[in-house]
Enzyme design. Structure first.
Site, PDB file in Angstrom:
ATOM      1  N   CYS A 144      24.597  35.954  83.213  1.00  0.00           N
ATOM      2  CA  CYS A 144      23.807  36.226  82.013  1.00  0.00           C
ATOM      3  C   CYS A 144      24.427  37.273  81.091  1.00  0.00           C
ATOM      4  O   CYS A 144      24.280  37.189  79.868  1.00  0.00           O
ATOM      5  CB  CYS A 144      22.385  36.618  82.401  1.00  0.00           C
ATOM      6  N   LYS A 194      13.502  35.027  78.615  1.00  0.00           N
ATOM      7  CA  LYS A 194      14.275  33.798  78.473  1.00  0.00           C
ATOM      8  C   LYS A 194      14.028  32.869  79.659  1.00  0.00           C
ATOM      9  O   LYS A 194      13.486  33.299  80.675  1.00  0.00           O
ATOM     10  CB  LYS A 194      15.761  34.121  78.332  1.00  0.00           C
ATOM     11  N   ASP A 198      18.709  41.699  82.041  1.00  0.00           N
ATOM     12  CA  ASP A 198      18.147  41.248  83.323  1.00  0.00           C
ATOM     13  C   ASP A 198      18.208  42.264  84.462  1.00  0.00           C
ATOM     14  O   ASP A 198      18.482  41.906  85.614  1.00  0.00           O
ATOM     15  CB  ASP A 198      18.823  39.949  83.769  1.00  0.00           C
TER      16      ASP A 198
END
Length: 188
Positions: free
Chosen positions: A142, A103, A17
């Protein structure tokens, strides 16, 4: 810049990310996010030189995602599909061989781990991957979820702690202890 890992063909570097919205100036910034880019690029170069996979995960939310505050979720609007905030940081050395994993793409379900609903574990096994090296943003959200799920999926896992930053700076030590307790190797 010196890399932290000696990569092998059976490794995957999983960059979590590293998106504009999670870097300074974004909708949900993590302090120090932009500063990770040169070190991550060094790892990408080392992984490629060893013929290891480079995987980049991203939040890729629909415009009205369940995790957003206006839907009762915990987060401000961020990483909306096809916006500049959802784009990977432009300084990253991603190329056409970088595997991109999206995701949290459904309206009604959140996903913190790059393995959650993406088919990534099966893909890595099919490619003969044995070890997953994790870095990116954010350590206490995450990155942690991805590292723990990689371990549950049976991969050896290494966290590059120097190439991740938490949303909550006080969470760093707690996250490190939790990951080490799960058998994850933590490199500072």
């Amino acid at each position: 810049m010196t890399t932290r890992i000696d990569y092998r063909r059976q490794d995957a570097l999983l960059v979590v990310d590293m998106q504009n919205d999670f870097c300074e100036g974004g909708a949900l910034p993590v302090e120090g996010g932009k500063a990770l880019v040169p070190g991550i690029n060094a790892e990408i170069g080392a992984a490629r030189a060893a013929s290891a996979l480079v995987v980049a995960s991203r939040d890729w939310h629909p415009i009205d995602h369940v995790s957003f505050e206006h839907r009762g979720g915990s987060w401000p609007v961020h990483c909306v599909q096809d916006t500049s905030g959802a784009a990977f940081h432009p300084g990253l050395d991603y190329n056409d061989d970088t595997i991109r994993v999206s995701k949290a793409t459904a309206f009604d379900a959140d996903a913190y781990s790059a393995f959650d609903g993406t088919g990534l574990a099966g893909y890595l096994r099919d490619r003969g991957i044995e070890r997953v090296v994790v870095c990116g943003l954010a350590m206490d959200v995450c990155v942690k979820a991805t590292a723990l799920e990689a371990s549950r999926e049976g991969f050896a896992v290494v966290l590059l702690a120097g190439l991740t930053e938490p949303v909550d700076p006080e969470a760093r030590d707690r996250c490190t202890r939790e990951l080490e307790a799960d058998g994850i190797e933590v490199h500072q």
